[in-house]
Write a protein that holds these residues in place. Structure first.
Motif, short mmCIF file in Angstrom:
data_model
loop_
_atom_site.label_atom_id
_atom_site.label_comp_id
_atom_site.label_asym_id
_atom_site.label_seq_id
_atom_site.Cartn_x
_atom_site.Cartn_y
_atom_site.Cartn_z
N ALA A 138 0.81 -1.21 0.00
CA ALA A 138 0.00 0.00 0.00
C ALA A 138 0.84 1.27 0.00
O ALA A 138 1.90 1.32 0.65
N ARG A 140 1.85 4.77 1.33
CA ARG A 140 1.88 5.15 2.76
C ARG A 140 0.84 6.20 3.13
O ARG A 140 0.56 6.39 4.30
N ILE A 142 -2.41 6.27 2.05
CA ILE A 142 -3.80 5.87 1.77
C ILE A 142 -4.71 6.27 2.92
O ILE A 142 -4.27 6.47 4.05
N TYR A 157 1.19 -7.36 5.02
CA TYR A 157 1.15 -6.11 4.27
C TYR A 157 2.48 -5.37 4.36
O TYR A 157 3.27 -5.58 5.27
N ASP A 158 2.69 -4.55 3.36
CA ASP A 158 3.91 -3.75 3.28
C ASP A 158 3.51 -2.39 2.69
O ASP A 158 2.39 -2.23 2.19
N THR A 159 4.42 -1.44 2.75
CA THR A 159 4.08 -0.10 2.27
C THR A 159 5.17 0.42 1.33
O THR A 159 6.31 -0.04 1.37
N LYS A 161 6.77 4.24 -0.47
CA LYS A 161 6.77 5.71 -0.33
C LYS A 161 5.69 6.30 -1.23
O LYS A 161 5.45 5.81 -2.33
N HIS A 167 10.12 2.77 -5.67
CA HIS A 167 10.03 2.07 -4.38
C HIS A 167 9.00 0.96 -4.45
O HIS A 167 9.20 -0.14 -3.90
N LYS A 170 10.51 -2.01 -6.09
CA LYS A 170 11.38 -2.71 -5.14
C LYS A 170 10.56 -3.67 -4.26
O LYS A 170 10.96 -4.81 -4.00
N LYS A 171 9.42 -3.18 -3.80
CA LYS A 171 8.56 -4.01 -2.94
C LYS A 171 7.94 -5.16 -3.73
O LYS A 171 7.76 -6.27 -3.20
#
Lengths: 415, 82
Positions: A138, A140, A142, A157-159, A161, A167, A170-171
């Motif tokens: 997501a 950051r 939201i 879950y992950d976030t 930038k 970024h 990368k995720k």
């Protein structure tokens, strides 16, 4: 007594702490329909005062639109006030189906499911479609309701930038081992008014076999050439898997929301989303009015065009007056002040000038990013906008911030 | 633990600081109470620590206070590495 004096005092202390931190939300009462010009009782107990409203989500002016009000009356007469049931027991009328079909067509999606609010849609959608072994990635910034929904879900879950596609990539690389991936973003971010670059985001989603969910609550009805939303603006209407949106902003302003998207995903929400399963059906009054809103928006772009023109008039006027606004194209216009007290003081002075706007500061926005958020509406007349700009110029002059950039304002007031 | 401190600081700067942010971050900089890292995005940091140091940080230890500076994060890593 279960609610002892000590218990009462403890809660009173909590409230006092909120006040000490300057985070206490004061009561403000509107004594008129929601519109460009409203009557406000503020502070509580004061006589009602006529002011111009520049802080409502009434983007298209439908909150008190005669045609929409007439449709609401007709819905009340023909289908009653309430359903006294959740949707799947005996709470679904023909008009609920009609609205869902019409929203699907309007947004260019396969299927739609109504929720009591978009907050509920966001609370329910993730647990219905994502689970263990999956990951939600997501932006950051939201909306809080998406964060709550993501936290209610058993998926990891992950976030990334804010709007940083490098970024995000990368995720996506990091999470290639997961069963399913879902990118979550707002279409328009409510505090900054910036547009998520959905074309670039969809390219990444395709490259990394990842689904996309967009909350378009601050876009549905007016972003894009025919107002379908941010996916129309970026030419990716067929590449978004899920849209959540609200009927409580541009699309009428009352309440209600929906999940719209791939038919299997919407069906899973119908079967599993708890806010859908365990809360009451949307009132026939709102359903009828929202059908009318979609009909009006499908027949003409007049209102979204008017909003676009109003936005340009305001943005140009503010820039010319020397206010430091965040650049953009949306009707959400942050007037950047960086200092919380300055934002509060200026908002108070704007109210004295007959303009209703609110200061926002940490933790609603990041530390050092205090601002007054202005929201334009198609219901604003040119003279309303000019009066608002003139008031900002007068108040900005009082505080000596006209012509100052970020550095200049921070040097003068700090953060 | 200097290596851990250096690795965590490098991760924090890379993960949370934008190039145009006018911020200097060191091991004592407040991250969460200052708003540089919020409670939602803190999950990325927790996952990084767990994967890099092969540890599990229970939720009761993954508090905003415990994650507020690089130095306090290093203490969490130390605690769960032993």
């Amino acid at each position: 007594m279960a609610y002892s004096t000590a218990t009462r005092q403890a809660f009173a202390d909590d409230i006092a702490t909120i006040k000490e931190k300057g985070l206490f939300k004061e009561k403000r009462f509107i004594c008129s329909p929601q519109a460009a010009e409203i009557e406000v009782e503020y502070p509580e107990g004061a006589a009602c005062k006529k002011v111009l409203n520049f802080c409502a989500n009434n983007y298209l002016g439908f909150s008190s639109h005669p045609g929409v009000a007439e449709a609401a009356h007709a819905g009340l007469d023909s289908r009653g006030f309430g359903m006294s049931s959740v949707r799947f027991i005996c709470g679904t009328q023909d008009i609920h189906r009609e609205l869902q079909d019409n929203v699907s067509t309007f947004l260019g999606m396969e299927d739609t499911l109504l929720f009591p609010s978009c907050m509920d849609a966001n609370a329910g959608v993730f647990e219905a479609i994502m689970g263990k072994g999956d990951v939600i990635i997501a932006d950051r910034l939201i909306h809080a309701s998406l964060i709550d929904g993501i936290r209610l879900c058993s998926a990891e879950y992950d976030t990334f930038k804010h709007m940083d596609m490098k970024h995000l990539k990368k995720k996506l690389v990091l999470h290639q081992d997961k069963r399913r991936r879902l990118i979550v973003t707002d279409g328009v971010f409510s505090m900054d008014g910036d547009l998520c670059p959905l074309d670039e985001l969809c390219d990444l989603a395709d490259e990394f076999d990842t689904m996309v969910l967009v909350d378009d609550s601050h876009a549905s009805g007016f972003i894009g050439k025919t107002g379908r939303g941010v996916h129309e603006h970026f030419g990716v209407m067929d590449r978004i898997d899920l849209i959540t949106t609200t009927f409580g902003k541009a699309l009428g302003g009352a309440s209600g929301g929906c999940v719209s998207g791939r038919s299997e995903l919407v069906e899973l929400c119908r079967q599993k989303a708890r806010p859908y399963l365990f809360s009451n059906s949307l009132s026939p009054v709102i359903v009828s009015a929202t059908i009318k809103v979609i009909e009006l928006l499908s027949s003409t772009t007049e209102l979204r065009d008017r909003l676009e023109a109003n936005t340009k008039r305001f943005r140009d006027g503010m820039t010319e007056a020397g206010l430091n606004i965040r650049p953009g194209v949306t009707p959400i216009v942050p007037v950047m002040l960086y200092n919380a007290k300055l934002a509060n003081d200026m908002a108070r002075d704007m109210y004295a000038e007959g303009i209703y706007v609110i200061g926002f500061f940490f933790p609603v926005v990041p530390e050092g990013q205090a601002r007054i958020r202005v929201q334009l509406s198609a219901a604003h007349e040119d003279e309303h906008i000019d009066k608002c700009v003139a008031a900002f110029k007068k108040v900005g002059e009082k505080y000596g911030i006209l012509g100052l950039d970020k550095k200049g304002i921070i040097e003068k007031y700090g953060t | 633990m200097d290596d851990v401190r250096e690795a965590v600081l490098e991760y924090v700067i890379d993960e949370y600081i934008d190039e145009d942010d006018d911020l200097e971050v060191d091991a004592d900089t407040a991250l969460i109470s200052s708003g540089i890292v919020d409670s939602f995005s803190m999950v990325s940091l927790k996952a990084f620590l767990e994967n890099k140091y092969d540890i599990r940080i229970p939720d009761e230890d993954a508090t905003p206070e415990a994650f507020d500076t690089v130095n306090s994060i290093v203490r969490i890593v130390e605690k769960h590495s032993s």
